[in-house]
Write a protein that holds these residues in place. Structure first.
Motif, PDB file in Angstrom:
ATOM      1  N   PHE A  45       0.656  -1.327   0.112  1.00  0.00           N
ATOM      2  CA  PHE A  45      -0.078   0.128   0.054  1.00  0.00           C
ATOM      3  C   PHE A  45       0.802   1.216   0.008  1.00  0.00           C
ATOM      4  O   PHE A  45       0.459   2.337  -0.712  1.00  0.00           O
ATOM      5  CB  PHE A  45      -0.872   0.043   1.181  1.00  0.00           C
ATOM      6  N   TYR A  46       1.935   1.407   0.676  1.00  0.00           N
ATOM      7  CA  TYR A  46       2.661   2.632   0.809  1.00  0.00           C
ATOM      8  C   TYR A  46       3.606   2.774  -0.356  1.00  0.00           C
ATOM      9  O   TYR A  46       3.675   4.032  -0.816  1.00  0.00           O
ATOM     10  CB  TYR A  46       3.614   2.382   1.935  1.00  0.00           C
ATOM     11  N   ASN A  47       4.168   1.690  -1.137  1.00  0.00           N
ATOM     12  CA  ASN A  47       4.773   1.821  -1.973  1.00  0.00           C
ATOM     13  C   ASN A  47       4.126   1.492  -3.426  1.00  0.00           C
ATOM     14  O   ASN A  47       4.906   1.707  -4.529  1.00  0.00           O
ATOM     15  CB  ASN A  47       6.083   1.210  -1.961  1.00  0.00           C
ATOM     16  N   GLY A  48       2.927   1.136  -3.405  1.00  0.00           N
ATOM     17  CA  GLY A  48       2.415   0.928  -4.722  1.00  0.00           C
ATOM     18  C   GLY A  48       2.606  -0.581  -5.359  1.00  0.00           C
ATOM     19  O   GLY A  48       2.967  -0.251  -6.681  1.00  0.00           O
ATOM     20  N   ARG A 153      -0.720  -4.564  -8.442  1.00  0.00           N
ATOM     21  CA  ARG A 153      -0.586  -3.019  -8.327  1.00  0.00           C
ATOM     22  C   ARG A 153      -2.085  -2.594  -8.378  1.00  0.00           C
ATOM     23  O   ARG A 153      -2.218  -1.385  -7.814  1.00  0.00           O
ATOM     24  CB  ARG A 153      -0.027  -2.487  -9.762  1.00  0.00           C
ATOM     25  N   LYS A 157      -3.075  -0.108  -5.243  1.00  0.00           N
ATOM     26  CA  LYS A 157      -3.087   1.187  -5.790  1.00  0.00           C
ATOM     27  C   LYS A 157      -4.623   1.402  -6.032  1.00  0.00           C
ATOM     28  O   LYS A 157      -5.107   2.793  -6.180  1.00  0.00           O
ATOM     29  CB  LYS A 157      -2.304   1.583  -6.776  1.00  0.00           C
ATOM     30  N   SER A 159      -6.129   1.302  -8.653  1.00  0.00           N
ATOM     31  CA  SER A 159      -6.265   1.871 -10.174  1.00  0.00           C
ATOM     32  C   SER A 159      -5.811   0.993 -11.205  1.00  0.00           C
ATOM     33  O   SER A 159      -4.837   0.258 -10.576  1.00  0.00           O
ATOM     34  CB  SER A 159      -5.604   3.263 -10.170  1.00  0.00           C
TER      35      SER A 159
END
Length: 271
Positions: A45-48, A153, A157, A159
């Motif tokens: 979640f933090y780094n995608g 991803r 993200k 998306s």
């Protein structure tokens, strides 16, 4: 200032090395869940969903076709090779955000899907096909095409570049409910290549000790099916092992241990 991709590649590699030492001891193996949770939170979640070892592999393919690629973007995949030789596929079992997501989604059930030795061979062949297709696609397009469709991803993200990403995410989540780490076992090119590393002499492998009584407790505990039942015996294949440590915890008489691959402790064996 250190390159972002290089920084997180080094952090992931160092975390893998630390995990490689922790898995040796029963008292520290329980930290695996914490490592996987941190992987989801930080790398996910933090780094995608970065750093992505598949993207690093694709960059190796791109540079081999003459494409200009920064060397920092190659460090992650290349660095995983010696780490795997020293510690086994510890990255897959303890650090990888892709494996962690599937691990926490999985619901142990009565469905024994893809648990046989034959199923493992079929899944491995599927990874060969996926690896060949991915390498060929990247070689032709000279672009890291995986990033456009990466369901992990999309998951982290929320998306996607296209509808295909959402469809793949749906298939991933659904299959992960009933099959333990389906992407790792049937598609992941990184796991396949790191499995080849365990075949090199001197690589770290799970091996049988003289204390083993063939009780098959390890086969019952192994969820990745690196150890599977075959009639009244079991088959162990370190190429599939992610060094989670579950089999070591299941054996109460030290019938299994971590060894260097040699004639006494081959990468695969049956008993």
């Amino acid at each position: 200032m250190i390159n972002w991709h290089l920084k997180w590649a080094l952090i992931s590699l160092i975390a893998s090395i630390v995990a490689g030492f922790l898995v040796r001891f029963e008292s520290t193996r329980r930290l695996k869940t914490l490592f996987l949770l941190l992987s989801i939170v930080i790398l996910g979640f933090y780094n995608g969903a970065c750093p992505c070892p598949i993207q690093s592999l694709m960059n190796v393919v791109r540079i081999s076709t003459g494409k200009n690629v920064k060397w920092q973007n190659l460090v992650f995949f290349i660095g995983l090779l010696p780490v795997t030789w020293f510690f086994g596929r510890i990255y897959c079992g303890w650090i990888c955000h892709m494996g962690a997501l599937q691990e926490f989604i999985f619901l142990p059930s009565r469905f024994n899907l893809l648990r046989s030795s034959r199923a493992q061979k079929i899944l491995r062949y599927a990874r060969y096909v996926f690896l060949a297709a991915l390498v060929s696609w990247v070689a032709v397009k000279k672009f890291a095409v995986w990033c456009l469709y990466d369901p992990f991803r999309v998951a982290f993200k929320l998306s996607s570049y296209n509808l295909t990403g959402w469809i793949l995410l749906g298939l991933l989540l659904l299959s992960s409910l009933f099959i333990y780490r389906p992407f790792c076992r049937g598609f992941c090119p990184i796991g396949l290549i790191l499995g080849w590393v365990t075949k090199i002499p001197g690589a770290r492998v799970i091996g049988q000790s003289k204390e083993c009584t063939l009780c098959m407790a390890c086969a019952n505990k192994c969820r990745i099916d690196a150890i599977v039942r075959d009639g009244n015996s079991f088959v162990m294949d370190n190429q599939e092992c992610v060094v989670c440590g579950d089999c070591l915890d299941a054996c109460r008489i030290n019938g299994l241990g971590l060894y260097r691959k040699d004639r006494e402790h081959p990468g695969s064996f049956s008993c």
